[in-house]
Design a protein around this motif. Sequence first.
Motif, mmCIF file in Angstrom:
data_model
loop_
_atom_site.group_PDB
_atom_site.id
_atom_site.type_symbol
_atom_site.label_atom_id
_atom_site.label_comp_id
_atom_site.label_asym_id
_atom_site.label_seq_id
_atom_site.Cartn_x
_atom_site.Cartn_y
_atom_site.Cartn_z
ATOM 1 N N ALA A 183 48.523 36.732 49.429
ATOM 2 C CA ALA A 183 47.287 37.484 49.180
ATOM 3 C C ALA A 183 47.385 38.288 47.896
ATOM 4 O O ALA A 183 46.416 38.388 47.126
ATOM 5 C CB ALA A 183 46.991 38.395 50.368
ATOM 6 N N LEU A 184 48.558 38.851 47.639
ATOM 7 C CA LEU A 184 48.755 39.606 46.399
ATOM 8 C C LEU A 184 48.588 38.710 45.168
ATOM 9 O O LEU A 184 48.017 39.134 44.151
ATOM 10 C CB LEU A 184 50.143 40.250 46.387
ATOM 11 C CG LEU A 184 50.289 41.570 47.145
ATOM 12 C CD1 LEU A 184 51.759 41.930 47.326
ATOM 13 C CD2 LEU A 184 49.561 42.688 46.413
ATOM 14 N N LEU A 185 49.061 37.485 45.277
ATOM 15 C CA LEU A 185 48.945 36.559 44.144
ATOM 16 C C LEU A 185 47.505 36.155 43.866
ATOM 17 O O LEU A 185 47.167 35.784 42.736
ATOM 18 C CB LEU A 185 49.791 35.313 44.409
ATOM 19 C CG LEU A 185 51.314 35.518 44.388
ATOM 20 C CD1 LEU A 185 52.029 34.235 44.795
ATOM 21 C CD2 LEU A 185 51.777 35.967 43.002
ATOM 22 N N GLU A 237 33.605 42.831 48.599
ATOM 23 C CA GLU A 237 33.681 42.065 49.841
ATOM 24 C C GLU A 237 34.859 41.091 49.824
ATOM 25 O O GLU A 237 35.503 40.856 50.842
ATOM 26 C CB GLU A 237 32.367 41.317 50.071
ATOM 27 C CG GLU A 237 31.204 42.217 50.439
ATOM 28 C CD GLU A 237 31.496 43.088 51.654
ATOM 29 O OE1 GLU A 237 32.078 42.566 52.629
ATOM 30 O OE2 GLU A 237 31.152 44.277 51.627
ATOM 31 N N ARG A 238 35.136 40.519 48.661
ATOM 32 C CA ARG A 238 36.287 39.625 48.562
ATOM 33 C C ARG A 238 37.583 40.392 48.788
ATOM 34 O O ARG A 238 38.491 39.917 49.470
ATOM 35 C CB ARG A 238 36.308 38.950 47.193
ATOM 36 C CG ARG A 238 37.491 37.993 47.012
ATOM 37 C CD ARG A 238 37.531 37.411 45.612
ATOM 38 N NE ARG A 238 38.742 36.627 45.404
ATOM 39 C CZ ARG A 238 39.131 36.161 44.226
ATOM 40 N NH1 ARG A 238 38.386 36.382 43.147
ATOM 41 N NH2 ARG A 238 40.245 35.466 44.109
ATOM 42 N N ALA A 278 54.715 36.749 58.130
ATOM 43 C CA ALA A 278 53.800 37.823 57.741
ATOM 44 C C ALA A 278 54.001 38.213 56.283
ATOM 45 O O ALA A 278 53.032 38.410 55.530
ATOM 46 C CB ALA A 278 54.001 39.032 58.648
ATOM 47 N N LEU A 279 55.252 38.328 55.874
ATOM 48 C CA LEU A 279 55.560 38.711 54.501
ATOM 49 C C LEU A 279 55.037 37.674 53.516
ATOM 50 O O LEU A 279 54.427 38.032 52.487
ATOM 51 C CB LEU A 279 57.075 38.878 54.348
ATOM 52 C CG LEU A 279 57.580 39.393 53.000
ATOM 53 C CD1 LEU A 279 56.990 40.742 52.665
ATOM 54 C CD2 LEU A 279 59.107 39.465 53.012
ATOM 55 N N GLU A 280 55.220 36.409 53.815
ATOM 56 C CA GLU A 280 54.739 35.357 52.913
ATOM 57 C C GLU A 280 53.220 35.350 52.833
ATOM 58 O O GLU A 280 52.647 35.102 51.759
ATOM 59 C CB GLU A 280 55.260 34.005 53.386
ATOM 60 C CG GLU A 280 56.765 33.837 53.175
ATOM 61 C CD GLU A 280 57.281 32.527 53.726
ATOM 62 O OE1 GLU A 280 56.490 31.798 54.378
ATOM 63 O OE2 GLU A 280 58.484 32.221 53.513
ATOM 64 N N SER A 281 52.545 35.628 53.936
ATOM 65 C CA SER A 281 51.080 35.673 53.926
ATOM 66 C C SER A 281 50.565 36.787 53.021
ATOM 67 O O SER A 281 49.616 36.591 52.244
ATOM 68 C CB SER A 281 50.551 35.881 55.349
ATOM 69 O OG SER A 281 50.831 34.765 56.169
ATOM 70 N N GLY A 337 41.707 42.308 55.031
ATOM 71 C CA GLY A 337 41.639 42.014 56.456
ATOM 72 C C GLY A 337 42.615 40.925 56.871
ATOM 73 O O GLY A 337 43.287 41.034 57.915
ATOM 74 N N ALA A 338 42.712 39.854 56.061
ATOM 75 C CA ALA A 338 43.658 38.767 56.366
ATOM 76 C C ALA A 338 45.091 39.279 56.306
ATOM 77 O O ALA A 338 45.936 38.921 57.151
ATOM 78 C CB ALA A 338 43.447 37.620 55.387
ATOM 79 N N ALA A 339 45.377 40.115 55.314
ATOM 80 C CA ALA A 339 46.724 40.683 55.197
ATOM 81 C C ALA A 339 47.040 41.580 56.398
ATOM 82 O O ALA A 339 48.163 41.575 56.906
ATOM 83 C CB ALA A 339 46.847 41.473 53.899
#
Length: 329
Positions: A145-147, A159-160, A138-141, A166-168
Amino acid sequence: MALLLLDRANLQVKTEGDALALYEAGTRRGTVPIKLIDRCVVHGAQTQLDSGMLLKLAEAGAAVIFMSPRQHRRVAMVLGPRHNDAAVRLAQAKLVLDEAHCQQWSRQLVRAKLQRQCRSLQRWLDERPDARKPLRDALESIQSALLTLPPEGETVGVERLRGLEGAAARAYFGGFAAVLPPALQFSGRNRRPPRDPVNACLSLGYTLLHAQAVQACHAAGLDPLLGFYHRPAFGRESLASDLIESLRSEVDQWVWGLVRQRELREHHFTLDKGCCLLGKTGRSVFYARWESQQAPWKRWLRLQARTLARQLRQQGEAWLEHDTEDEAD
């Protein structure tokens, strides 16, 4: 300033001078000075209030929040006198229509929310090494996303950002599930209605936090309906939703503490037509713990609202009409 919870059957509340008197089945149970009340939450379906009580609390700047007795949602809210600074709302309404500003605000909001989710996951990693694999995934995902968040100044569609958020969230709640007792049957975030004890607590916590954000907006002269990331929509206090986003993971950690320490247990909840409800005994525990924890969140919301209002006031004052007739009076 404190929260007053009214959650008993056959409870009657009257005003006596500068205090509220509480009666249960006709017996006087005590009084509460109005000056000590910041919020009053009404959970009981049979609670009797008089207009004098609502008037006194409104004059004191306290909010009265009416909760559904069968669901963890706010039905109505009574606030005190409105802020009279039209400059703030003029500037706020103008910025809601400014796409560049909304993009910048939304990017900062999503980044702050994901960073706090990472901190929560890291804390759980430190305390629950047995759940290392799902927490690390979860942390890596979320770090990935932050990157992918576009840098400041680069155009990004809302929207992006919502897609990244949402994915995070799915990854984050997957990690959250790994540190919760299996008996609570938490497999991810669900609501309207919440279907398990953890989601019931999250829904109630988010509802109370949102109400505090509405109160902070009201006190600062902001319009809680006009948000920048959560776009204005009928019946939704979108700015309040914006303000609480980065605090949600704080509520998640707090709920985790409640169930980890067994302060809330399975018998505190009931299942009614697929809706998981926190019973009266559980609510008394929940609200008592909430009151002892929420002070820093309330201060943070007030600071954010006041800072935003101050910035908007500087922009909106140019559009105000200078009323010379008032000076003549």
